[in-house]
Design an enzyme around this catalytic site. Structure first.
Site, PDB file in Angstrom:
ATOM      1  N   HIS A  93      11.755  -9.496  24.683  1.00  0.00           N
ATOM      2  CA  HIS A  93      12.226 -10.252  25.845  1.00  0.00           C
ATOM      3  C   HIS A  93      11.092 -10.816  26.694  1.00  0.00           C
ATOM      4  O   HIS A  93      11.354 -11.481  27.699  1.00  0.00           O
ATOM      5  CB  HIS A  93      13.140  -9.375  26.702  1.00  0.00           C
ATOM      6  CG  HIS A  93      14.445  -9.066  26.046  1.00  0.00           C
ATOM      7  ND1 HIS A  93      15.579  -9.807  26.241  1.00  0.00           N
ATOM      8  CD2 HIS A  93      14.785  -8.094  25.155  1.00  0.00           C
ATOM      9  CE1 HIS A  93      16.570  -9.304  25.521  1.00  0.00           C
ATOM     10  NE2 HIS A  93      16.111  -8.262  24.850  1.00  0.00           N
ATOM     11  N   ASP A 122       6.647 -16.210  31.623  1.00  0.00           N
ATOM     12  CA  ASP A 122       7.911 -15.486  31.573  1.00  0.00           C
ATOM     13  C   ASP A 122       8.568 -15.692  30.220  1.00  0.00           C
ATOM     14  O   ASP A 122       8.581 -16.808  29.699  1.00  0.00           O
ATOM     15  CB  ASP A 122       8.853 -15.990  32.675  1.00  0.00           C
ATOM     16  CG  ASP A 122       9.773 -14.897  33.207  1.00  0.00           C
ATOM     17  OD1 ASP A 122       9.869 -13.843  32.562  1.00  0.00           O
ATOM     18  OD2 ASP A 122      10.379 -15.100  34.277  1.00  0.00           O
TER      19      ASP A 122
END
Length: 728
Positions: A166, A373
């Site tokens: 992730h 991110d």
């Protein structure tokens, strides 16, 4: 039908203890909230850490927590205090987290962290072993478990294992800084399917596996040892309808009106993040400061709502970040604020869901500018809540979500001026343009939601297992090996056709290093001593090299991909007369490519030229190899030449010469009642193609092949030949 076992660091339910009372609350964070919405629909159970320190609970309370969590199909993995401090807070968040987010100066490479990380992964594995059943699918999530797939694979060789990262996967140059990089890659390759948010992360991972472990990939499939592993991009979605229908929630609407009243008629710039250095909070505050400085007409007309959720509050770097943010907020409010206007409404707290979406509702602009991110689901959530289509998203190009949300105002989070200008642009966009942009993004998010994301991953996981099953059917099992040996023993005339590089010796970066060792020479000698055997080395190497290595053995040789053949006790002969004047024209082109590709080199054979790129940068070499092949094909269109692309080599040779053609000479020489051919390269497919239907053919390694069987590596090839050398 098997179950789905989800494994993540945190359960969707967080456990805490306040004044001797155990409390259960929904967890925060992208993984927990994203997966919580569907795992029960997949007949799933969830294994993870409940988030509570062992120092705070006794055995009775631990049993109570376990019982309560299991009511929700959640199974806790209780970590020791040492694991929390060194595995979780240590290696996971002081080594992997900063490095994978490109904060190399923050990464710590401590041996005790690494040992704790290994132990933490084993702790989770032991709990999984207790609950997993045949037919279950195991889906492992995130950077805390980079070793877990490999640990599970050792004990559960047939298990279905998926892994999803992730956070970003960094470039090879960054990832290779980890001292334990090989162990981490091998751990990940224990999975059947490895998923990332973007194709950019996929490329980075594939480059690392190629350059560090030497594994090649073909169409996102990695041939790792004796298994095929799939790698792909799956951009994580959100529970779109949950956010889109929030306008129907009366509590949310009441809260939205209350917050709007506090701000008045000012335009609202919303910034909500976990307090982390990767989120770019300092930079966006500096951009807001510059915006107010350059655009005085917007003072008293805008308000930034800045919400930072506490994170890793005992880690020094996060303590320093909190101090910096507090000071920046104070300075901006002091510099521009008035009695009736505060430029920044600052909250340092974790917001419940209803409060969070109420802020989404009233925000005119969402300023989401992480420095790096993996995805960033908040950007998607903000867009989903805008049922009227009004609102502007300013998004960092460093967020994985930027690939899907291209209609947002995309900025470089390190460019303070660009972000300040983006704020002005967002404030001047017409409602029509806002609606047009947002509707496009909403359509995309609605169709690729969290359930579609999970379904895609599960389908690909089933797909790769099916590919593995098909390859397993061709694997040379113990039973098939016994059948082969039985036929070999019965046979009176046996032909053994053996490739060299990658088949009898390991494939190495420098071809000159792949000399036959004593074990191999003794092995070949034992086979050639049997009168019924005809052993032939079938290679692309020069005849001079093969002659030097094997002339003292009684065996046949095929060199230069079938140009020259040498029978036992006979001189070398050419299959047919060939010309090599063309080399004068082609060689300068290869030299040009060798100069442009560091690590590559030319091998000048008698009737062919080979450009090797085993030691070159894999990404650059692939590009150069394609360029070279296209160039040579164009130049040789009227010449009797062909271009072969082998294992990290491009070779130009006379048309019609091949290993298969050389093998046909032996096949026609005698009435063989046993034929065995073994090879690892695609050029060996030419040999497999000309064999009689009843012959045994074996490909070394995994992958699609004309061979009837697969064998993992040269080690197993030698073991098979050793058994053949012993039986009579």
């Amino acid at each position: 039908m098997g179950r789905l076992l989800i494994v993540s660091n945190r359960l969707p339910i967080n456990v805490s203890k306040i004044k001797d009372k155990i409390r259960f609350q929904p967890s925060i964070g992208g993984v927990a909230t994203g997966l919580a919405s569907f795992y029960k629909k997949y007949n799933g159970i969830w294994l993870g850490w409940p988030g509570i320190s062992p120092k705070k609970i006794n055995e009775q309370e631990k049993a109570f927590i376990k019982e309560e969590l299991e009511r929700n199909n959640c199974y806790p993995v209780f970590l020791s205090q040492h694991e929390i401090e060194y595995y979780y807070a240590g290696f996971s968040n002081k080594t992997i987290w900063p490095l994978f987010h490109y904060f190399t100066e923050y990464a710590l490479y401590r041996k005790n962290f690494w040992e704790a990380y290994k132990k933490g992964n084993r702790t989770f594995a032991e709990v999984i072993f207790k609950y997993v059943k045949p037919g279950d699918k195991i889906w492992i999530h995130d950077y805390h478990f980079l070793l877990l797939p490999g640990i599970l694979r050792e004990k559960l060789p047939d298990a279905t294992i998926g892994f999803f990262l992730h956070i970003p996967f960094p470039s090879y140059e960054i990832f290779s800084m980890i001292p334990w990089r090989k162990e981490i890659l091998n751990g990940l390759l224990g999975a059947d399917l490895i998923g990332f948010h973007t194709y950019e992360y996929v490329k980075c991972f594939l480059e690392s596996t190629t350059r560090i472990l030497g594994y090649e990939q073909n169409f996102l499939q990695i041939a790792a040892r004796n298994r095929v592993v799939m790698v792909d991009a799956f951009p994580m979605g959100i529970d779109y309808n949950r956010f889109a229908k929030i306008k129907e929630n009366l509590d949310v609407q009441k809260m939205a009106k209350k917050n709007r009243k506090k701000v008045g008629k000012n335009k609202i710039i919303l910034s909500i993040d976990r307090l982390d250095y990767a989120k770019g909070i300092r930079e966006r505050l500096q951009a807001y400061d510059l915006f107010l400085e350059k655009n005085s007409e917007y003072r008293r007309k805008v308000t930034m709502i800045l919400v930072t959720a506490p994170s890793r509050t005992k880690v020094e770097r996060y303590i320093m970040l909190k101090k910096d943010v507090d000071e920046l907020v104070g300075r901006i409010n002091g510099k521009y604020g008035t009695i009736d206007w505060m430029p920044i409404w600052y909250m340092y707290r974790t917001l419940p869901f209803n409060v969070l979406v109420a802020f989404y509702q009233i925000a005119d602009i969402a300023l989401i500018t992480p420095l790096r991110d993996g995805m960033n689901l908040m950007a998607k959530e903000f867009i989903a809540t805008k049922s009227d289509g009004k609102g502007v998203l300013i998004l960092s190009e460093m967020a994985g979500a930027a690939e899907e949300l291209g209609e947002a105002i995309i900025v470089n989070p390190n460019n303070i001026e660009e972000m300040a200008d983006a704020l002005r642009e967002a404030l001047t966009l017409t409602e029509e343009e806002q609606i047009e942009r947002n509707k496009l993004m909403q359509h995309r998010l609605k169709h690729y939601n969290i359930e579609r994301w999970a379904k895609d991953f599960m389908e690909r996981l089933s797909n790769i297992k099916e590919i593995q099953r098909k390859l397993d059917v061709k694997r040379l099992t113990k039973k098939m090996k016994e059948s082969l040996l039985k036929d070999y023993v019965k046979a009176k005339r046996c032909l053994l056709l053996l490739d060299y590089d990658g088949t009898l010796v390991p494939f190495v970066k420098r071809p000159e290093k792949a000399l036959p060792d004593i074990e191999l020479l003794d092995l070949i000698r034992s086979l050639t001593k049997k009168a019924k055997n005809e052993v032939v080395i079938v290679s692309g190497r020069k005849r001079e090299t093969l002659d030097k290595w094997f002339r003292h053995l009684k065996l046949g040789l095929i060199s230069d991909h079938g140009v020259w053949i040498k029978r036992k006790g006979v001189k070398w002969e050419m299959i047919e007369p060939l010309e090599n004047q063309w080399k004068e024209e082609i060689k300068p082109i290869l030299e040009h490519y060798a100069e442009r590709t560091p690590g590559s080199f030319i091998e000048d054979k008698e009737f062919s030229l080979a450009w090797h790129y085993r030691t070159a940068n894999p990404e650059l070499a692939k590009v150069r190899a394609k360029e070279l092949k296209d160039t040579i094909l164009h130049l040789t269109i009227n010449l009797d030449l062909e271009v072969l692309e082998g294992n990290k080599v491009v070779e130009i040779k006379n048309f019609g010469t091949s290993k298969g053609r050389g093998v046909l000479k032996w096949l026609s020489d005698s009435k063989w009642d046993f034929v065995l051919a073994i090879g690892d390269d695609w050029t060996d497919e030419e040999v497999f193609e000309v064999l009689p239907e009843w012959a045994y053919s074996i490909k070394v390694g995994v992958g699609i092949s004309k061979a009837k069987f697969n064998i993992p590596s040269y080690i197993e090839v030698r073991a098979l030949l050793k058994e053949m050398g012993k039986v009579w």
